[in-house]
Scaffold this motif. Sequence first.
Motif, PDB file in Angstrom:
ATOM      1  N   ASP A  71       0.830  -1.207   0.000  1.00 18.22           N
ATOM      2  CA  ASP A  71       0.000   0.000   0.000  1.00 18.22           C
ATOM      3  C   ASP A  71       0.866   1.259   0.000  1.00 18.22           C
ATOM      4  OD1 ASP A  71      -2.307  -1.500   0.034  1.00 18.22           O
ATOM      5  OD2 ASP A  71      -2.627  -1.313   2.200  1.00 18.22           O
ATOM      6  N   VAL A  72       1.942   1.238   0.786  1.00 13.89           N
ATOM      7  CA  VAL A  72       2.860   2.380   0.820  1.00 13.89           C
ATOM      8  C   VAL A  72       3.532   2.542  -0.541  1.00 13.89           C
ATOM      9  CG1 VAL A  72       4.904   3.370   1.917  1.00 13.89           C
ATOM     10  CG2 VAL A  72       3.235   2.106   3.297  1.00 13.89           C
ATOM     11  N   ALA A  73       3.923   1.428  -1.141  1.00 14.28           N
ATOM     12  CA  ALA A  73       4.572   1.476  -2.454  1.00 14.28           C
ATOM     13  C   ALA A  73       3.640   2.052  -3.514  1.00 14.28           C
ATOM     14  CB  ALA A  73       5.037   0.080  -2.855  1.00 14.28           C
ATOM     15  N   ALA A  74       2.351   1.775  -3.395  1.00 14.80           N
ATOM     16  CA  ALA A  74       1.392   2.303  -4.370  1.00 14.80           C
ATOM     17  C   ALA A  74       1.312   3.820  -4.296  1.00 14.80           C
ATOM     18  CB  ALA A  74       0.019   1.676  -4.129  1.00 14.80           C
ATOM     19  N   VAL A  75       1.298   4.367  -3.092  1.00 10.49           N
ATOM     20  CA  VAL A  75       1.296   5.830  -2.946  1.00 10.49           C
ATOM     21  C   VAL A  75       2.616   6.400  -3.446  1.00 10.49           C
ATOM     22  CG1 VAL A  75       1.181   7.730  -1.294  1.00 10.49           C
ATOM     23  CG2 VAL A  75      -0.348   5.761  -1.045  1.00 10.49           C
ATOM     24  N   ALA A  76       3.705   5.715  -3.166  1.00 10.34           N
ATOM     25  CA  ALA A  76       5.010   6.190  -3.629  1.00 10.34           C
ATOM     26  C   ALA A  76       5.057   6.298  -5.141  1.00 10.34           C
ATOM     27  CB  ALA A  76       6.106   5.251  -3.127  1.00 10.34           C
ATOM     28  N   ALA A  77       4.420   5.344  -5.817  1.00 13.14           N
ATOM     29  CA  ALA A  77       4.386   5.392  -7.282  1.00 13.14           C
ATOM     30  C   ALA A  77       3.618   6.613  -7.767  1.00 13.14           C
ATOM     31  CB  ALA A  77       3.753   4.107  -7.819  1.00 13.14           C
ATOM     32  N   GLU A  78       2.551   6.976  -7.049  1.00  8.00           N
ATOM     33  CA  GLU A  78       1.789   8.174  -7.418  1.00  8.00           C
ATOM     34  C   GLU A  78       2.621   9.444  -7.245  1.00  8.00           C
ATOM     35  OE1 GLU A  78      -1.661   8.458  -5.008  1.00  8.00           O
ATOM     36  OE2 GLU A  78      -2.519   6.535  -5.620  1.00  8.00           O
ATOM     37  N   VAL A  79       3.416   9.475  -6.173  1.00  7.89           N
ATOM     38  CA  VAL A  79       4.159  10.678  -5.802  1.00  7.89           C
ATOM     39  C   VAL A  79       5.438  10.829  -6.612  1.00  7.89           C
ATOM     40  CG1 VAL A  79       5.326  11.836  -3.870  1.00  7.89           C
ATOM     41  CG2 VAL A  79       3.205  10.590  -3.474  1.00  7.89           C
ATOM     42  N   GLY A  80       5.987   9.699  -7.081  1.00  6.49           N
ATOM     43  CA  GLY A  80       7.292   9.732  -7.714  1.00  6.49           C
ATOM     44  C   GLY A  80       8.412   9.749  -6.695  1.00  6.49           C
ATOM     45  N   ALA A  81       8.167   9.065  -5.583  1.00  2.60           N
ATOM     46  CA  ALA A  81       9.147   8.968  -4.499  1.00  2.60           C
ATOM     47  C   ALA A  81       9.308   7.500  -4.135  1.00  2.60           C
ATOM     48  CB  ALA A  81       8.686   9.766  -3.278  1.00  2.60           C
ATOM     49  N   THR A  82      10.190   7.207  -3.196  1.00  2.00           N
ATOM     50  CA  THR A  82      10.351   5.831  -2.750  1.00  2.00           C
ATOM     51  C   THR A  82       9.392   5.558  -1.590  1.00  2.00           C
ATOM     52  OG1 THR A  82      12.028   6.296  -1.052  1.00  2.00           O
ATOM     53  CG2 THR A  82      12.807   5.974  -3.326  1.00  2.00           C
ATOM     54  N   PRO A  83       9.093   4.285  -1.310  1.00  2.00           N
ATOM     55  CA  PRO A  83       8.235   3.976  -0.162  1.00  2.00           C
ATOM     56  C   PRO A  83       8.793   4.525   1.152  1.00  2.00           C
ATOM     57  CG  PRO A  83       8.391   2.065  -1.596  1.00  2.00           C
ATOM     58  CD  PRO A  83       9.370   3.074  -2.122  1.00  2.00           C
ATOM     59  N   ALA A  84      10.105   4.471   1.334  1.00  3.84           N
ATOM     60  CA  ALA A  84      10.697   5.005   2.563  1.00  3.84           C
ATOM     61  C   ALA A  84      10.418   6.495   2.681  1.00  3.84           C
ATOM     62  CB  ALA A  84      12.207   4.745   2.585  1.00  3.84           C
ATOM     63  N   GLN A  85      10.563   7.224   1.595  1.00  2.39           N
ATOM     64  CA  GLN A  85      10.318   8.668   1.634  1.00  2.39           C
ATOM     65  C   GLN A  85       8.859   8.976   1.939  1.00  2.39           C
ATOM     66  OE1 GLN A  85      11.857   9.537  -2.249  1.00  2.39           O
ATOM     67  NE2 GLN A  85      13.936   9.961  -1.493  1.00  2.39           N
ATOM     68  N   VAL A  86       7.957   8.179   1.398  1.00  2.00           N
ATOM     69  CA  VAL A  86       6.527   8.388   1.667  1.00  2.00           C
ATOM     70  C   VAL A  86       6.202   8.102   3.122  1.00  2.00           C
ATOM     71  CG1 VAL A  86       4.237   7.425   1.199  1.00  2.00           C
ATOM     72  CG2 VAL A  86       5.732   8.088  -0.690  1.00  2.00           C
ATOM     73  N   ALA A  87       6.750   7.034   3.674  1.00  2.00           N
ATOM     74  CA  ALA A  87       6.504   6.701   5.078  1.00  2.00           C
ATOM     75  C   ALA A  87       7.015   7.807   5.998  1.00  2.00           C
ATOM     76  CB  ALA A  87       7.156   5.367   5.428  1.00  2.00           C
ATOM     77  N   LEU A  88       8.165   8.370   5.667  1.00  2.00           N
ATOM     78  CA  LEU A  88       8.710   9.472   6.465  1.00  2.00           C
ATOM     79  C   LEU A  88       7.898  10.751   6.262  1.00  2.00           C
ATOM     80  CD1 LEU A  88      12.535   8.867   5.924  1.00  2.00           C
ATOM     81  CD2 LEU A  88      11.259   8.547   8.060  1.00  2.00           C
ATOM     82  N   ALA A  89       7.491  11.018   5.026  1.00  2.00           N
ATOM     83  CA  ALA A  89       6.705  12.228   4.749  1.00  2.00           C
ATOM     84  C   ALA A  89       5.375  12.193   5.493  1.00  2.00           C
ATOM     85  CB  ALA A  89       6.475  12.372   3.248  1.00  2.00           C
ATOM     86  N   TRP A  90       4.768  11.008   5.606  1.00  2.00           N
ATOM     87  CA  TRP A  90       3.526  10.890   6.393  1.00  2.00           C
ATOM     88  C   TRP A  90       3.781  11.269   7.856  1.00  2.00           C
ATOM     89  CZ3 TRP A  90       2.170   8.093  10.687  1.00  2.00           C
ATOM     90  CH2 TRP A  90       0.812   8.103  11.026  1.00  2.00           C
ATOM     91  N   LEU A  91       4.880  10.801   8.413  1.00  2.00           N
ATOM     92  CA  LEU A  91       5.217  11.143   9.796  1.00  2.00           C
ATOM     93  C   LEU A  91       5.436  12.643   9.956  1.00  2.00           C
ATOM     94  CD1 LEU A  91       7.695   8.524  11.343  1.00  2.00           C
ATOM     95  CD2 LEU A  91       5.511   9.282  12.264  1.00  2.00           C
ATOM     96  N   LEU A  92       6.185  13.238   9.042  1.00  5.48           N
ATOM     97  CA  LEU A  92       6.455  14.667   9.125  1.00  5.48           C
ATOM     98  C   LEU A  92       5.161  15.470   9.076  1.00  5.48           C
ATOM     99  CD1 LEU A  92       9.593  15.014   6.801  1.00  5.48           C
ATOM    100  CD2 LEU A  92       9.525  14.740   9.284  1.00  5.48           C
ATOM    101  N   ALA A  93       4.183  14.965   8.342  1.00  2.00           N
ATOM    102  CA  ALA A  93       2.912  15.674   8.207  1.00  2.00           C
ATOM    103  C   ALA A  93       2.073  15.620   9.478  1.00  2.00           C
ATOM    104  CB  ALA A  93       2.111  15.100   7.035  1.00  2.00           C
ATOM    105  N   GLN A  94       2.463  14.810  10.435  1.00  2.00           N
ATOM    106  CA  GLN A  94       1.708  14.689  11.682  1.00  2.00           C
ATOM    107  C   GLN A  94       2.017  15.813  12.666  1.00  2.00           C
ATOM    108  OE1 GLN A  94      -0.671  12.318  11.358  1.00  2.00           O
ATOM    109  NE2 GLN A  94       0.435  12.153   9.401  1.00  2.00           N
ATOM    110  N   GLY A  95       3.041  16.627  12.376  1.00  2.00           N
ATOM    111  CA  GLY A  95       3.294  17.767  13.244  1.00  2.00           C
ATOM    112  C   GLY A  95       4.741  18.209  13.220  1.00  2.00           C
ATOM    113  N   GLU A  96       4.949  19.504  13.452  1.00  2.00           N
ATOM    114  CA  GLU A  96       6.298  20.064  13.467  1.00  2.00           C
ATOM    115  C   GLU A  96       7.075  19.659  14.722  1.00  2.00           C
ATOM    116  OE1 GLU A  96       7.898  22.340  11.156  1.00  2.00           O
ATOM    117  OE2 GLU A  96       6.360  21.475   9.864  1.00  2.00           O
TER     118      GLU A  96
END
Length: 325
Positions: A246-271
């Motif tokens: 599921d993470v890889a599928a979003v990564a394909a949409e974004v043009g990023a790697t699954p690791a980057q997407v997983a980290l970006a989701w965390l960053l979006a949870q708060g500064e």
Amino acid sequence: MRHVTLRDLEVSRIGLGAMGMSHGYTGSGTDDAESIRTVHRALELGVTLIDTAEIYGPYVNEELLGRALQGRRDDVVLATKFGLVSHTGGGEWNLDSGPANIRTAVEGSLKRLGTDHIDLYYQHRVDPNTPIEDTAGAVRELIDQGKVRAFGLSEAGPDTIRRAHAVQPVTAVQSEYSLWTRGVEERVLPVLRELNIGLVPFSPLGRGFLTGAVRSPDQFDENDFRRDNPRFTGENFRHNLALADDVAAVAAEVGATPAQVALAWLLAQGEDIVPIPGTKRVSRVEENAAADAVVLTAGQLDKLGSMPPAAGDTHTAAQAQMLER
């Protein structure tokens, strides 16, 4: 890389966990030269928060960072941990956060790290045999002496956090937090935000699972702690592969790697959230650091956030006894 503030410490938006360079994972401790290059590359990319602990190895991970940071100490917010080595007789993997043990532990860490101060000093796990007020008071003395700049807790629950904070303000709490481990959201994170304490998620990539690179338990050598981790065994492993997909599928949409997407989701949870993905490879630290620039849409964040829970506990039964989630 952007910087944020954890209470009173300015740190990079993404840090670096150093444990796997020396301890716990397949290949740990086999290429110190590459690990040192990884630390240096992280600094070049703007990573400032680097995390270790005396138990990693034990001791050798702090020694490795001491070598890697020679001449670069001022570029780093250096974090280490005490409490999983009892210097008063219990030895390794024995909880001991008594004041005498802390005073011994800090001297060893300072020597191995080659520094005169630790920026963020965490209690690694809550010691049920030592009142947290005594532990916090001992760290407060180290802060007064200039040996420590800030106090942290790891895998502590709300009551412990409040009691410690009343004695010595807590700068950060380090706990496991990722797309597949979200327990801190209900009980711990609201307390941290009430008290202006930062959250430092470890294992933000699900111990490598969310990167999509782990497809079989046969990839782990005999020293890899994931061989016994419930999420990496049997039917749980097969169930959890769908989450990585599921993470890889979003990564394909974004043009990023699954690791980057997983980290970006965390960053979006708060500064106030600063993940510390661990790696011992230059290529991975480059990949992880680039997650700071990945932007997810509201729909993508919702899709990731609504993924089904992972199958299996995050720790073995014995390890779980040390957690206060």
